[in-house]
Structure formats: C-alpha cells, structure tokens
Scaffold this active site. Sequence first.
Site, PDB file in Angstrom:
ATOM      1  NE  ARG A 275      -4.231  -1.818   1.846  1.00 23.28           N
ATOM      2  CZ  ARG A 275      -5.287  -1.961   2.632  1.00 23.28           C
ATOM      3  NH1 ARG A 275      -5.355  -1.281   3.767  1.00 23.28           N
ATOM      4  NH2 ARG A 275      -6.266  -2.770   2.294  1.00 23.28           N
TER       5      ARG A 275
ATOM      6  CE  LYS B 283     -21.272 -13.649   9.136  1.00 25.51           C
ATOM      7  NZ  LYS B 283     -21.487 -12.611  10.178  1.00 25.51           N
TER       8      LYS B 283
ATOM      9  N   GLY C 170      -8.450  -8.166  -0.217  1.00 30.01           N
ATOM     10  CA  GLY C 170      -8.647  -9.239   0.762  1.00 30.01           C
ATOM     11  C   GLY C 170      -7.899 -10.514   0.427  1.00 30.01           C
TER      12      GLY C 170
ATOM     13  N   GLY D 297     -13.073  -3.391   0.955  1.00 31.90           N
ATOM     14  CA  GLY D 297     -14.396  -2.844   1.272  1.00 31.90           C
ATOM     15  C   GLY D 297     -14.869  -1.839   0.244  1.00 31.90           C
TER      16      GLY D 297
END
Length: 398
Positions: free
Chosen positions: A36, A204, A355, A378
């Site tokens: 990053r 999920k 991720g 996200g």
Amino acid sequence: MAKKTVRDLNVENKTVLVRVDFNVPMDGDKITDDNRIVAALDTIKYLIDHQAKVVLFSHLGKIKSAEDLDKADRNLKPVADRLSELLGQMVIFVEETRGEKLESAVKDLQKGQVLLVQNTRFEDVKGKKESGNDPELGRYWASLGDLFVNDAFGTAHRAHASNVGIASHLESAVGFLMEKEVKFLGEAVDQPQRPFVAILGGAKVSDKIKVIENLLDRADKILIGGGMAYTFFKAKGFEIGQSICEPDRVELAKEIMTKAGGKLVLPIDNVVAKKFANDAETKVVTSEDIPADYMGMDIGPETVELFKETLAGAKTVVWNGPMGVFEMENFSKGTIGVCEAIAQLEDATTIVGGGDSAAAVSQLGYEDKFTHISTGGGASLTYLEGAVLPGVDSINDK
C-alpha cells in the site's frame, strides 16, 4: 474520469494535503507488507517533482481506547521510515494529529519535502472524531493546506474527516491510484467487454447480497464459492451438515436463484471436514451429499474444473472473495485453482477486489498476470454494489 485528478491542480509551492492508505499489516513495529505504501508512490513523486509541499494523512488499524495509542502497530513512524527509503529522501514525521508542533512543521515545509502526520484515528480516542467525520476536525486539517488530493481508495467507501471532511473545504482531486481503481472497476462493471464473469466468495450471503443483485443485471455469469454457497445449498433443500449458513437469508437466496436463471453457478462438489482445523479429517463430496457431521471448507476439484470451463473465453472477470478457508493450507486449493484459471486467460481484463483473493494472487506470484489488483477490499465491494463512494463523490468535478 469526471472528477479532477492531481494533474488538474497547480501544485507548485502549494501545501498539498494527501489522504493515502498506509493501513499496512504490522507485526509489532515491523511492516509485513508494504504494497500500500508502494501503491501511493506515483502520486507522491508527482507532487515532489512539481515542487509541492506534501502533507500525508493515513490511518493505521482501529483505535478503541487510550491504551491503543501506545501500541507499536498503531504508530505510523515505521511507515515514515519505509517511505523515506522508497522515496530516497527524508520523510518528516509528526507524532501528533493536531496542535502547535504539527502546525509549525507544516509551515516550515520547503518545496519537494514530505511530511507524514500521525495516525488519523488517534483522534477517535476523543469520540470518533476521525471516523465520524467530525466537522471541526475536517475544517482544522483543511486549514493546514492549500489543496487536497485523495489517493486512498481503501477508505473511499467511508466518510471520514481525513477524506470527505478535508475535501469539503479545499479545491480537491483524486490521485493516480484512486483514478486507476475507479477506472478499472468502473469500466469492468459499467462497460464490460463480454462475456463478463464475476466470481464471489467469502463467508456470508449478507455481505454480498447487494453485489449479487447489482451484477445480475450486468454479468453474464456469477460464480459463487466460499461459505455463502452453503446458504444457497440450504435454499435448494440440500443437506449442509455443520457448514456455515445464514438461516434468515435462505428465502432471499431462493429469490436470487429464481431471478438469476442460469447466470448463477454454484459449486458441484466440496471439500468437507470433521472440524474447523487444518489437520481435520477431510473428504470430497457432492454438494447434495454433505454428511450431517461434516462442514464445508472449500470448493472441490470438479467445481474448480467447472469454474475453469465457465471462465474460458471470458473478456472481463471481477473476483472478490476466497473459495474456501484460504488461510488453512488444506482448504486453499479451490482459491488457488480459480486464481490460476483467471491468470491463464488471454486478452481479458481481470480485476481482483482485495482481501484474501488479492493475497492469493500475491502468494502465487501472479500479480503481473492480472490487469488490476485493488488496494481496497471494502471500497471495491461497495463499488460493485453500485453504491456511491463518499471519498470519490466529495472530490471536485472537472
């Protein structure tokens, strides 16, 4: 793009405030992955080369109490040191997020110098000042500079004082990394070359509902893996054993499958285990046949082949989320298989959304085989939902 970029700003001899994403993984005071930091270099070097005075803002981890302020893995000093090495010049580090010491250091900056402010979330110990986009804090930080550049795609889905707050008071633009992220994700979702295949994993259904619903109208195929597949199996009336499931999402899964028609591709076999552990007893079973005392941990080999066949000839691929419990070696084969299948596609735009899926690409050494690896899990997910990114929306239009 419709937003101003750093190229549109006259930055010479101006104090340019830059929101970067230096939320890097840490082991104590040691940086374990500097990707990053490296990703922000183009924008920072551009500002240095164009004689700006550069002030960088970033968060690092979460601050829940005063005790967190003393944790080595919340302090940006090691990041300042690493950035100094990468730039080949000293980066001034200010241990404070506001006050006379910071104001004086910013005022003393010379053209081409770089200053990094301490972890912006240190302000959250005073009551969500940063992450709650406190108006006074945003106004204060904005008062330190002349212009604002947001290059932190990783936080673009949040309205914080260090992005939206500062942008509301200064002429603003996006940096090169932000521009690249929005360009690739935007074109992939809104103007894809076809066939367009989306691959969604993770635990999920509830985390990906909006993404699935948005992509049903855009993608030609949606491949489902990871823990959320078992909620779909439950909706089909399959035995899922001890596998993760969201009972309150079963009816929604039925609705999605009805709406999707043949677009939704579910696993046909699974690696199942007696317990949630890498050394657990395992076997491969069909999706209709998971034993009552086993739990699904990964997609099976036949599913990997099915997904490869579905991906064949794809021109646009967006991948977000692992196919199994990727952090355990024995349940990483599905994720690795999908990664390899995407990497081998020719003449395709291939995008990985942060991720574990991005980690798989990195671990396998396939970075140069993908068109774009997003720095913001996200934020990329929010973009795939078709939702507004506050960190981008707050930037001045051209």
